[in-house]
Structures are given as C-alpha cells and as structure tokens.
Write a protein that holds these residues in place. Structure first.
Motif, PDB file in Angstrom:
ATOM      1  N   ASN A 190       0.089   4.939   6.575  1.00  0.00           N
ATOM      2  CA  ASN A 190       0.303   5.126   7.890  1.00  0.00           C
ATOM      3  C   ASN A 190      -0.229   6.366   8.565  1.00  0.00           C
ATOM      4  O   ASN A 190      -0.663   6.378   9.845  1.00  0.00           O
ATOM      5  CB  ASN A 190       1.612   4.739   8.375  1.00  0.00           C
ATOM      6  N   SER A 191      -0.015   7.366   7.754  1.00  0.00           N
ATOM      7  CA  SER A 191      -0.291   8.845   8.141  1.00  0.00           C
ATOM      8  C   SER A 191      -0.399   9.611   7.083  1.00  0.00           C
ATOM      9  O   SER A 191       0.062   9.321   6.043  1.00  0.00           O
ATOM     10  CB  SER A 191       0.574   9.275   9.168  1.00  0.00           C
ATOM     11  N   SER A 192      -0.930  10.951   7.030  1.00  0.00           N
ATOM     12  CA  SER A 192      -0.917  11.727   5.992  1.00  0.00           C
ATOM     13  C   SER A 192       0.491  12.143   5.400  1.00  0.00           C
ATOM     14  O   SER A 192       0.701  12.559   4.362  1.00  0.00           O
ATOM     15  CB  SER A 192      -1.821  13.052   6.360  1.00  0.00           C
ATOM     16  N   ALA A 193       1.456  12.071   6.336  1.00  0.00           N
ATOM     17  CA  ALA A 193       2.899  12.440   6.209  1.00  0.00           C
ATOM     18  C   ALA A 193       3.431  11.462   5.123  1.00  0.00           C
ATOM     19  O   ALA A 193       4.285  11.915   4.459  1.00  0.00           O
ATOM     20  CB  ALA A 193       3.675  12.127   7.193  1.00  0.00           C
ATOM     21  N   LEU A 199       0.948  -1.189   0.055  1.00  0.00           N
ATOM     22  CA  LEU A 199      -0.114   0.045  -0.111  1.00  0.00           C
ATOM     23  C   LEU A 199       0.755   1.209  -0.074  1.00  0.00           C
ATOM     24  O   LEU A 199       0.716   2.119  -0.857  1.00  0.00           O
ATOM     25  CB  LEU A 199      -1.038  -0.001   1.126  1.00  0.00           C
ATOM     26  N   ASN A 200       1.808   1.296   0.779  1.00  0.00           N
ATOM     27  CA  ASN A 200       2.598   2.502   0.770  1.00  0.00           C
ATOM     28  C   ASN A 200       3.349   2.609  -0.442  1.00  0.00           C
ATOM     29  O   ASN A 200       3.658   3.800  -0.811  1.00  0.00           O
ATOM     30  CB  ASN A 200       3.940   2.094   1.834  1.00  0.00           C
ATOM     31  N   HIS A 201       3.873   1.610  -1.288  1.00  0.00           N
ATOM     32  CA  HIS A 201       4.344   1.985  -2.531  1.00  0.00           C
ATOM     33  C   HIS A 201       3.557   2.180  -3.524  1.00  0.00           C
ATOM     34  O   HIS A 201       3.779   2.979  -4.141  1.00  0.00           O
ATOM     35  CB  HIS A 201       5.087   0.465  -2.970  1.00  0.00           C
ATOM     36  N   THR A 202       2.213   1.439  -3.462  1.00  0.00           N
ATOM     37  CA  THR A 202       1.166   2.102  -4.244  1.00  0.00           C
ATOM     38  C   THR A 202       0.849   3.623  -4.207  1.00  0.00           C
ATOM     39  O   THR A 202       0.630   4.443  -5.013  1.00  0.00           O
ATOM     40  CB  THR A 202       0.031   1.247  -4.175  1.00  0.00           C
ATOM     41  N   LEU A 203       0.982   4.030  -2.982  1.00  0.00           N
ATOM     42  CA  LEU A 203       0.481   5.630  -2.597  1.00  0.00           C
ATOM     43  C   LEU A 203       1.824   6.442  -3.136  1.00  0.00           C
ATOM     44  O   LEU A 203       1.669   7.485  -3.726  1.00  0.00           O
ATOM     45  CB  LEU A 203       0.205   5.755  -1.182  1.00  0.00           C
ATOM     46  N   TYR A 232      -8.232  14.173   7.108  1.00  0.00           N
ATOM     47  CA  TYR A 232      -8.466  13.039   8.004  1.00  0.00           C
ATOM     48  C   TYR A 232      -7.074  12.679   8.578  1.00  0.00           C
ATOM     49  O   TYR A 232      -6.020  12.452   7.899  1.00  0.00           O
ATOM     50  CB  TYR A 232      -8.957  11.761   7.468  1.00  0.00           C
ATOM     51  N   LYS A 233      -7.100  12.730  10.104  1.00  0.00           N
ATOM     52  CA  LYS A 233      -5.668  12.462  10.631  1.00  0.00           C
ATOM     53  C   LYS A 233      -6.063  11.045  11.570  1.00  0.00           C
ATOM     54  O   LYS A 233      -6.314  11.444  12.732  1.00  0.00           O
ATOM     55  CB  LYS A 233      -5.256  13.606  11.733  1.00  0.00           C
ATOM     56  N   VAL A 234      -5.983  10.147  10.898  1.00  0.00           N
ATOM     57  CA  VAL A 234      -6.439   8.886  11.621  1.00  0.00           C
ATOM     58  C   VAL A 234      -5.184   7.956  12.280  1.00  0.00           C
ATOM     59  O   VAL A 234      -4.424   7.766  11.331  1.00  0.00           O
ATOM     60  CB  VAL A 234      -7.231   7.799  10.694  1.00  0.00           C
ATOM     61  N   ILE A 243      -3.749   1.655   6.510  1.00  0.00           N
ATOM     62  CA  ILE A 243      -3.328   0.295   6.578  1.00  0.00           C
ATOM     63  C   ILE A 243      -4.137  -0.399   7.490  1.00  0.00           C
ATOM     64  O   ILE A 243      -5.004  -1.558   7.456  1.00  0.00           O
ATOM     65  CB  ILE A 243      -1.978   0.309   6.743  1.00  0.00           C
ATOM     66  N   THR A 244      -4.502   0.394   8.890  1.00  0.00           N
ATOM     67  CA  THR A 244      -5.229  -0.420   9.993  1.00  0.00           C
ATOM     68  C   THR A 244      -6.479  -0.541   9.609  1.00  0.00           C
ATOM     69  O   THR A 244      -7.170  -1.698   9.911  1.00  0.00           O
ATOM     70  CB  THR A 244      -5.122   0.435  11.177  1.00  0.00           C
TER      71      THR A 244
END
Length: 253
Positions: free
Chosen positions: A159-162, A126-130, A202-204, A209-210
C-alpha cells in the motif's frame, strides 16, 4: 430442370467454399493472436505470478496457449477439408471448432471468476508476501518477483513504503540497515534502500497493489477480448461448415 438444379447446387457449393475459406484464414490468424497473448503472458509477465496466491491467472494463459495451438492446427485441417470437399473432414473440422469453443469458454469463465476476487486476493496476499516471505531462505522466486514488480511499476510496498517497516527482512540483520529493499529505489544501487526519502524511493499513492490490480485487470480484458473475437469466428465457421456439409450431402446423394 434437374440440370438447372445441379448447376445451382454447384454455384452454392463454390460460394460456401469461398466463404469458409475466407473465414478459416481469419480464424487461423485469430489462433496466432490467441497463442501470442498466452505466450506473452507467461514469458514477459511471469515475473509477477510469484506474488499471486492462486494459479488461476497462469492457468488462463496456459489454456489460451493450448487453444491457440489447437486453432492453428484446426485451421490447416480446415483448408484441407475445404479443398477436398470431403464430408468426413468437414465433420472433424466442425467437432474441433466445438472443442475449441468449449476450451475458450472455460478460459473466459476462469478469467471472470479471477477478476471478481482479484482485489481481495491482492490485498490479503501481497502484504503477507512482503512482510513474511521477502528475502527469506527458500523464497528466492518470490523475492525476485517482488523486486521486479516494484521496479517495473515504480512502486514501493503493498500500500505504501511504510509496509516494509514491519517486514521480517527489514527487521533482520540481512537488511544491513535498509528501511526498504533496494528495488524501491528510483536508481538501484547497493544499499540505496537505507534512505527512505521521496527523492530516493518511489512514493506511489495506493502502492503496488493498485498498480498490479490495474495491470491484471487490463490483461484479463485483453485475454477476454481476443477470446470473444475468436469465438465469434468459430460460430460463423460452424454454421458455414454445417451448410457446406449438408449441401455436399444433397449434391452427392
């Protein structure tokens, strides 16, 4: 004595027929449920499948659809076999029940295997996709999947908006000064992603991922529960079918 035995056999056959008929009705309803879960997974939740590295989750849904359709067809055959009391139809009915059981067993194994590697796949892919694929030419489906994911789960980033700060899309001119995609916004309007403030995006905790991991885990649990329920019905049906088949064989011969 022979007359009494024949009457006893008649009673047992009628009793087994009624039991098998009731079982077959619930079995057919179970097939409708299996089919509904499989179709719902692909139609309503297919927007998330583009962000997954493997097709195991989709394969499990297709197997459920196939199994559900086969259960419904087998159910109709079962009603005919019970009413006609034909041993050949009962044998075919038993074989189809066994095939369906094996198909559901394969689906269950796939779901279990996928659940075991679910977390690792999401973290890696997912991180790579984004960061690499979102907003790129030829990745329209992935972009739409990520946008829907962030809006439906009210999250931003893996993991976060960062996570978006180093993405190819945000660093390109196509972002037009956005710090995050517009799908991160609580109220989506054009270029709302230019302001990455908690009041706007959104700051979840844990990011998407979660949320996605929990969704898939719950869905796999539902798929497994429905499959186990139908499998239990199948075992009962196979036992009743064998009993009725043997009783008819003894009755006519």
């Amino acid at each position: 004595m022979a007359h009494y035995k024949m009457e006893q056999d008649d009673w047992l056959i009628v009793y087994l027929k009624y039991l098998l008929f009731v079982f077959n009705f619930f079995f057919w309803v179970g097939g409708v449920a299996v089919l509904a879960v499989g179709v719902w997974t692909l139609v309503e939740k297919s927007g998330y499948l583009g962000v997954l590295a493997s097709s195991t989750f989709a394969a499990s849904a297709y197997i459920l659809i196939f199994a559900g359709t086969l259960v419904m067809v087998t159910g109709f055959l079962g009603f005919g076999a019970i009413l006609r009391e034909q041993r050949g139809c009962l044998s075919t009915y038993f074989c189809l029940l066994l095939v369906i059981f094996l198909v559901e067993l394969v689906a269950g194994i796939l779901a279990h295997v996928y659940y075991q590697r679910l977390s690792d796949e999401l973290k890696q892919h997912l991180n790579h996709t984004l960061s690499e694929n979102y907003g790129q030419p030829g990745a329209t489906q992935i972009t739409a999947s990520v946008d829907r994911l962030q809006q439906d789960f009210k999250c931003c980033g893996s993991n976060s908006s960062a996570d978006w700060q180093h993405s190819t899309y945000i660093l390109s001119g196509e972002a037009e000064g956005r710090q995050v995609p517009d799908s991160c916004c609580k109220t989506v309007v054009a270029r709302c992603g230019q302001r990455a403030h908690p009041s706007n995006i959104y700051k979840v905790e844990g990011g998407c991922i979660t949320k996605l991991e929990q969704f898939l885990a719950d869905h796999l649990l539902l798929m497994g529960a429905v499959g186990i329920g139908v499998a239990c019905l199948q075992i009962c049906g196979m036992v009743l079918t064998c009993c009725l088949h043997r009783r008819l064989q003894r009755y006519f011969y």
